[in-house]
Design a protein around this motif. Structure first.
Motif, PDB file in Angstrom:
ATOM      1  N   UNK A   1       1.017  -1.130  -0.006  1.00 20.87           N
ATOM      2  CA  UNK A   1       0.021   0.119   0.085  1.00 20.87           C
ATOM      3  C   UNK A   1       1.039   1.174  -0.088  1.00 20.87           C
ATOM      4  N   UNK A   2       0.980   2.041  -1.114  1.00 24.93           N
ATOM      5  CA  UNK A   2       1.819   2.891  -1.267  1.00 24.93           C
ATOM      6  C   UNK A   2       1.133   4.493  -1.410  1.00 24.93           C
ATOM      7  N   UNK A   3       1.667   5.493  -0.666  1.00 28.10           N
ATOM      8  CA  UNK A   3       1.445   6.681  -0.469  1.00 28.10           C
ATOM      9  C   UNK A   3       2.245   7.849  -0.728  1.00 28.10           C
ATOM     10  N   UNK A   4       2.187   8.772  -1.272  1.00 27.78           N
ATOM     11  CA  UNK A   4       3.193   9.891  -1.392  1.00 27.78           C
ATOM     12  C   UNK A   4       2.711  11.309  -1.159  1.00 27.78           C
ATOM     13  N   UNK A   5       3.196  12.036  -0.245  1.00 23.82           N
ATOM     14  CA  UNK A   5       3.017  13.282  -0.031  1.00 23.82           C
ATOM     15  C   UNK A   5       3.944  14.306  -0.222  1.00 23.82           C
ATOM     16  N   UNK A   6       3.525  15.334  -0.790  1.00 18.14           N
ATOM     17  CA  UNK A   6       4.693  16.118  -1.333  1.00 18.14           C
ATOM     18  C   UNK A   6       4.836  17.647  -0.678  1.00 18.14           C
ATOM     19  N   UNK A   7       5.909  18.084  -0.394  1.00 16.92           N
ATOM     20  CA  UNK A   7       5.942  19.555   0.498  1.00 16.92           C
ATOM     21  C   UNK A   7       6.927  20.292  -0.416  1.00 16.92           C
ATOM     22  N   UNK A   8       6.546  21.397  -0.711  1.00 16.83           N
ATOM     23  CA  UNK A   8       7.288  22.653  -1.721  1.00 16.83           C
ATOM     24  C   UNK A   8       7.497  23.719  -1.005  1.00 16.83           C
ATOM     25  N   UNK A   9       8.587  24.233  -1.213  1.00 18.55           N
ATOM     26  CA  UNK A   9       8.933  25.560  -0.791  1.00 18.55           C
ATOM     27  C   UNK A   9       9.543  26.581  -1.951  1.00 18.55           C
ATOM     28  N   UNK A  10      10.073  27.468  -1.473  1.00 13.87           N
ATOM     29  CA  UNK A  10      10.898  28.249  -2.688  1.00 13.87           C
ATOM     30  C   UNK A  10      12.129  27.648  -3.248  1.00 13.87           C
ATOM     31  N   UNK A  11      12.728  26.692  -2.372  1.00 12.74           N
ATOM     32  CA  UNK A  11      14.062  26.422  -3.014  1.00 12.74           C
ATOM     33  C   UNK A  11      14.156  24.868  -2.736  1.00 12.74           C
ATOM     34  N   UNK A  12      13.005  24.087  -2.367  1.00 10.05           N
ATOM     35  CA  UNK A  12      13.042  22.734  -2.483  1.00 10.05           C
ATOM     36  C   UNK A  12      11.535  21.935  -2.620  1.00 10.05           C
ATOM     37  N   UNK A  13      11.684  20.933  -2.975  1.00 10.68           N
ATOM     38  CA  UNK A  13      10.751  20.073  -3.202  1.00 10.68           C
ATOM     39  C   UNK A  13      10.807  18.659  -2.661  1.00 10.68           C
ATOM     40  N   UNK A  14      10.246  18.256  -1.472  1.00 14.82           N
ATOM     41  CA  UNK A  14      10.440  17.025  -1.048  1.00 14.82           C
ATOM     42  C   UNK A  14       9.068  15.967  -1.137  1.00 14.82           C
ATOM     43  N   UNK A  15       9.266  14.926  -1.194  1.00 13.12           N
ATOM     44  CA  UNK A  15       8.301  13.819  -1.064  1.00 13.12           C
ATOM     45  C   UNK A  15       8.419  13.036   0.004  1.00 13.12           C
ATOM     46  N   UNK A  16       7.296  12.726   0.756  1.00 12.06           N
ATOM     47  CA  UNK A  16       7.295  11.648   1.803  1.00 12.06           C
ATOM     48  C   UNK A  16       6.721  10.699   1.273  1.00 12.06           C
ATOM     49  N   UNK A  17       7.285   9.347   1.285  1.00 11.79           N
ATOM     50  CA  UNK A  17       6.788   8.082   0.520  1.00 11.79           C
ATOM     51  C   UNK A  17       6.507   7.229   1.890  1.00 11.79           C
ATOM     52  N   UNK A  18       5.358   6.512   1.562  1.00  9.40           N
ATOM     53  CA  UNK A  18       4.956   5.185   3.115  1.00  9.40           C
ATOM     54  C   UNK A  18       4.439   4.098   2.028  1.00  9.40           C
ATOM     55  N   UNK A  19       5.473   3.053   2.121  1.00  8.78           N
ATOM     56  CA  UNK A  19       5.070   1.849   1.487  1.00  8.78           C
ATOM     57  C   UNK A  19       4.935   0.767   2.394  1.00  8.78           C
ATOM     58  N   UNK A  20       3.553   0.035   2.681  1.00  7.67           N
ATOM     59  CA  UNK A  20       3.533  -0.675   3.531  1.00  7.67           C
ATOM     60  C   UNK A  20       3.214  -2.332   2.964  1.00  7.67           C
ATOM     61  N   UNK A  21       4.010  -3.177   3.359  1.00  4.52           N
ATOM     62  CA  UNK A  21       4.020  -4.472   2.945  1.00  4.52           C
ATOM     63  C   UNK A  21       2.885  -5.312   3.637  1.00  4.52           C
ATOM     64  N   UNK A  22       1.725  -5.502   2.766  1.00  5.62           N
ATOM     65  CA  UNK A  22       0.560  -6.230   3.544  1.00  5.62           C
ATOM     66  C   UNK A  22       0.240  -7.734   2.924  1.00  5.62           C
ATOM     67  N   UNK A  23       1.404  -8.164   2.413  1.00  8.66           N
ATOM     68  CA  UNK A  23       1.479  -9.473   1.826  1.00  8.66           C
ATOM     69  C   UNK A  23       0.859 -10.732   2.527  1.00  8.66           C
ATOM     70  N   UNK A  24       1.307 -10.560   3.685  1.00  4.80           N
ATOM     71  CA  UNK A  24       0.826 -11.725   4.921  1.00  4.80           C
ATOM     72  C   UNK A  24      -0.546 -11.393   5.054  1.00  4.80           C
ATOM     73  N   UNK A  25      -0.971 -10.261   5.300  1.00  3.81           N
ATOM     74  CA  UNK A  25      -2.491  -9.863   5.744  1.00  3.81           C
ATOM     75  C   UNK A  25      -3.297 -10.292   4.630  1.00  3.81           C
ATOM     76  N   UNK A  26      -2.819  -9.944   3.277  1.00  9.59           N
ATOM     77  CA  UNK A  26      -3.671 -10.634   2.115  1.00  9.59           C
ATOM     78  C   UNK A  26      -3.819 -11.951   2.106  1.00  9.59           C
ATOM     79  N   UNK A  27      -2.699 -12.664   2.477  1.00 10.61           N
ATOM     80  CA  UNK A  27      -2.690 -14.093   2.747  1.00 10.61           C
ATOM     81  C   UNK A  27      -4.031 -14.603   3.739  1.00 10.61           C
ATOM     82  N   UNK A  28      -3.787 -13.830   4.708  1.00 11.38           N
ATOM     83  CA  UNK A  28      -4.549 -14.199   5.803  1.00 11.38           C
ATOM     84  C   UNK A  28      -6.049 -13.826   5.451  1.00 11.38           C
TER      85      UNK A  28
END
Length: 206
Positions: A90-117
Motif C-alpha cells: 500500500x503506497x502513498x506519497x505526500x509532497x511538500x514544496x518551498x521556494x528552494x525545495x521539493x520533498x516527497x514523503x513516501x510510505x510503503x506498507x507490505x501487506x502480503x501476509x495480511x492479504x494471505x490471511x
C-alpha cells in the motif's frame, strides 16, 4: 501561513517518517525524496528492506500509474504497489514544496501476509445458503418424494392397510426419504403412525 525553510521542512518530514516507521513496524517503509535531485533522491529511509532501497539511491516509483501527477507534485494515497519479488504494497506519497525545495514523503506498507490471511479467512468463513432455505428446500423435496410414492401405492393415506404402509415405506426408503434431516418424524406424521412404528418397519430391512 508561513512556509517552512528548507532545513525545517526536511527535519519535520524526517520526524514524521521516523515516527510512522516506528508506529507501524518493520513492514512499513518510509522515505523522503528530494524531487529536485532524481539521480540521488532518497534523503532518508526507514525499514528500507521492504523495497530493498538505501539512502542516496535514485528516484523510483512503486505502484503509481499516474506518473505525471507524481512528478507534478500531486499527493497519491493508498495506491497498489508491488516489489520486484512480487510482494504487495500500500503506497502513498505526500509532497511538500518551498521556494528552494521539493520533498516527497513516501510510505510503503507490505501487506502480503495480511492479504494471505484475508484469503484464508474468506475461504474458512465461506458458507452456502441460509439454513432456513436449506431446510425449506429439503422439506419441499421430501414432499415431492412422498407424493410420488403415494401415487404409486394408488390410494390416500387414510385408506392404507398394513401392506400399503409397508409398500409406502419401502418406496420411500428406496428414494432416500429417510436420509433427510427429520425425515422419519415428518413421514410418521404424514402416514399418521408413530416414529416407533416407522423404526419397526425399517428394522428388518436395515
Amino acid at each position: 501561513m508561513a512556509v517552512l525553510e528548507k532545513k525545517e521542512a526536511l527535519e519535520f518530514l524526517n520526524r514524521v517518517a521516523a515516527g510512522l516507521a516506528n508506529m507501524f513496524g518493520n513492514s512499513c517503509e518510509t522515505l523522503i525524496h528530494d524531487m529536485n535531485n532524481k539521480k540521488s533522491s532518497i534523503v532518508s529511509i526507514y525499514h528500507g528492506q521492504v523495497t530493498q532501497r538505501k539512502q542516496g539511491e535514485s528516484l523510483t516509483i512503486l505502484g503509481v500509474k499516474e506518473v505525471d501527477d507524481f512528478f507534478e507534485g500531486k499527493d497519491l494515497v493508498n495506491c497498489l504497489g508491488k516489489t520486484k519479488d512480487g510482494r504487495l504494497l500500500k503506497s502513498s506519497t505526500f509532497h511538500l514544496r518551498g521556494d528552494d525545495y521539493h520533498y516527497a514523503l513516501g510510505i510503503n506498507y507490505d501487506y502480503t501476509h495480511l492479504a494471505m490471511a484475508k484469503a484464508s479467512l474468506e475461504e474458512f468463513t465461506a458458507v452456502g445458503q441460509p439454513i432456513e432455505e436449506a431446510i425449506s428446500s429439503s422439506s419441499n423435496l421430501l414432499q415431492d418424494i412422498f407424493d410420488e410414492c403415494l401415487k404409486i401405492v394408488g390410494k390416500p393415506v387414510v385408506m392404507f392397510n398394513r401392506g400399503d404402509r409397508l409398500k409406502m415405506i419401502e418406496l420411500l426408503m428406496e428414494r432416500g426419504a429417510f436420509d433427510f434431516t427429520k425425515g422419519i418424524p415428518i413421514i410418521a406424521e404424514k402416514l399418521n403412525i408413530s416414529r416407533y412404528t416407522i423404526y419397526k418397519y425399517l428394522k428388518p430391512r436395515a
